[in-house]
Design an enzyme around this catalytic site. Structure first.
Site: not given
Length: 631
Positions: A39, A108, A163
């Site tokens: 990330e 995300k 994540c």
């Protein structure tokens, strides 16, 4: 497949881009087809308020452009993380890059803002429905509902989450898999705290199992700011719950694994509860060259039914013995029976059946002397197996009964006109059926049940006399393959505190596998099963991959070469694979009328459970494929 952790410098996209390009080059040379980076790795995850600096954002895009150019002509799909500004808002995205182009951006979805995380200070949650955003002189798709579909490998459909997305109650990867994704990539920056690594590992493996998918997880590591956090770079490649590869923590580098898309496709076909629906997704296509891998990055277990690690193997053995014993316990309770009868030959299978029966009786609180173990010597019985059968029965506290069947079989030969010197199939099967008749009639005398001893490998090959050892009132070993029978008996021996029992069990383990239906030579066993039908370790390997994953013969042949390299020649592997298919198809009629017995593993052959196979199916298609390999 590959996952990578570069050593970065916080807020230096140019330096980071150089490290990433170098790793792309390395992964490409290793023939990796998909490569995932952590990330925000182009800038560093720990930039804090520097994410608000236009200088940093512009340079990150410049490095993405350079990185994309470096992939031109390279046969690899790369996912790399960076901050992306659109409509005056920042998004934490994974950019998918292939053959010189940025294919799309996946933002995300779940932005953590608790404990040590404060991402909501800088980033906005993803838009699920993809939109076109400006990139260079054109546009690219940005959104979480994007599938990257390989034109020439239809089982390769890749989706991304980032994540925190996998840590929440409803990860985006669930809907990705429902939309058809077979591979999930996750670029992450998950900090280290005590105990978190094992939780993270279980999370990734569990998600890959739940989704019936491959999961590629790349975590941030060295180079991130240690002002408040440390990142360990724990990278993993998982496949349907199995960890194929995992990096050391606190190291940078690339981790590789060979992912089996055929396994994933098979399991999804098999599971009718694994529902897929396309939903509101954009399909972004790419293409990869097909080439034969050397399988250096995939372990192929020669004994797939048997755990390699001792601790796991012991737990598995104890669990299986419990399943077998609990199945028999229930049957005995249900029919109101306190007596059991089984044939004891001094071989592995009957030994295991007696051990399981003794365990079931202990669970029921019934004295073991109500177990009648019957030894039935005939033309092929050796002193060694006879002694072991008698000693084992007495040591376990069961009742030993001896019935010499020679006269009965000889009389039967006279009745049907069988030459006793002709050692053909009739000679052998007459003994097996006489033994079964004795057991059934003794069970009737005692108002008891006949406990079957045949194992799953024998039943798969049809290595059982129809209505002979093929038949019983409950088959405790029906779900246990031959390679596992040996370990179950060894485990019982090692756990036993009775020295006499230990000694006899270890001698049984050292005895060649045989039905003992032909006269011995010089007092030794003359008829060895594996000389006739082939090595059970090969047949169990074939059985596992035929039934568990539905693999093609060519694939099983190739995997067997990898698993048994240095042990068997190619022609030997091919020879017994042909035998397996011939016997497996031709002997289904025996399996179609099997007695009840407990399933103990992921593979089963019960006609009422795992294997609903017609008795008259032809093996011709499978055998033709093997003949082509031979040519």
């Amino acid at each position: 497949m590959a996952v990578a952790t570069p050593k970065i410098q916080v807020a230096d996209p140019e330096y980071n881009g150089q490290q990433i390009v170098g790793m792309i080059e390395e992964a490409w040379k290793h023939k990796a087809k998909v490569l995932v980076f952590p990330e925000l790795c182009l800038t560093g995850y720990t930039c804090g308020d520097l994410f608000l600096q236009e200088t940093l954002l512009k340079q990150a895009k410049q490095e993405l452009k350079k990185l994309a150019e470096q992939t031109k002509g390279k046969d690899i799909l790369v996912f790399v993380g960076l901050p992306w500004e659109w409509n005056q808002k920042l998004y934490n995205v994974a950019a998918a890059v292939c053959d010189g182009e940025v294919l799309a951006l996946v933002p995300k979805s779940n932005i953590p803002n608790y404990a040590e995380f404060y991402e909501a200070r800088h980033f906005k949650s993803a838009n699920a429905e993809p939109v076109l955003v400006p990139w260079l002189d054109g546009e690219v798709w940005m959104g979480s509902n994007i599938l990257f579909s390989c034109r020439n490998l239809p089982n390769l459909r890749v989706a991304a989450e980032i994540c925190e997305d996998v840590w929440v109650m409803a990860p985006p990867s669930i809907r990705h898999a429902q939309a058809g994704a077979t591979m999930i990539v996750n670029g992450s920056a998950s900090s280290e705290t005590t105990g978190k690594a094992s939780y993270r590992r279980n999370l990734i493996l569990g998600q890959s199992a739940r989704l019936v998918a491959a999961y590629l997880y790349a975590n941030a590591g060295e180079g991130e700011s240690s002002q408040d956090l440390v990142f360990g770079g724990q990278n993993m490649i998982a496949e349907n719950g199995s960890c194929l590869a995992e990096s050391e923590r606190f190291h940078t580098g690339i981790t590789y694994a060979d992912v089996d898309l055929g396994r994933i496709a098979h399991d999804r076909r098999q599971m009718n509860t694994c529902s897929t629906e396309e939903g509101n997704y954009i399909l972004v296509e790419f293409e990869l060259q097909e080439e034969e891998l050397d399988l250096q990055h995939r372990f192929v277990d020669a004994a797939p039914f048997v755990p390699k690690k001792r601790e796991e193997r012991e737990l598995r053995c104890d669990e299986i013995l419990s399943i077998q014993a609990m199945g028999l316990k229930k049957r005995l309770e249900h029919v109101g029976c306190e007596n059991a009868v089984l044939g004891i030959s001094g071989g592995l299978d009957s030994t295991l059946a007696l051990l399981v029966t003794a365990r079931a009786y202990d669970l029921l609180g019934i004295s073991r002397d109500k177990i009648t173990a019957v030894t039935m010597p005939c033309f092929g019985t050796t002193d060694r197996t006879y002694r072991n059968a008698c000693l084992l029965t007495k040591t376990l506290g069961a009742t030993l009964r001896e019935v010499d069947i020679k006269k009965a079989v000889q009389l039967h030969f006279e009745d049907i006109g069988q030459d006793a010197e002709c050692h053909d199939i009739t000679y052998e099967n007459a003994q097996a059926r006489e033994r079964t008749q004795v057991l059934m009639d003794l069970a009737n005398q005692k108002n008891g049940l006949v406990i079957g001893t045949g194992d799953m490998s024998e039943l798969a090959l049809g290595w059982a006399t129809y209505n002979g050892d093929h038949m019983s009132m409950y088959g405790v070993n029906a779900g246990v393959p031959k390679t596992l029978v040996r370990h179950l008996v060894r485990y019982y021996a090692e756990q036993s505190e009775e020295e006499t029992l230990k000694k006899v069990l270890f001698d049984v383990l050292d005895t060649p596998v045989s039905p003992e239906l032909l006269p011995p030579k010089d007092g030794e066993i003359a008829q060895k099963t594996e000389d006739l039908v082939g090595p059970y370790e090969l047949h169990d390997f074939y059985l596992y991959y035929v039934l568990r994953f539905g693999y093609e013969p060519e694939k099983i042949y190739r995997l067997a070469q990898k698993a048994f390299e240095g042990e068997y020649e190619k022609k030997t592997i091919l020879k017994w694979l042909k035998v397996f298919y011939r016997r497996f198809f031709s002997q289904q009629f025996k399996r179609s009328c099997l007695p009840d017995g407990p399933k103990v593993g992921t593979v089963g052959i019960s006609p009422r459970g795992d294997l609903r196979m017609p008795s008259d199916a032809s093996a011709a298609l499978w055998l033709r494929k093997l003949e082509e390999l031979a040519e």
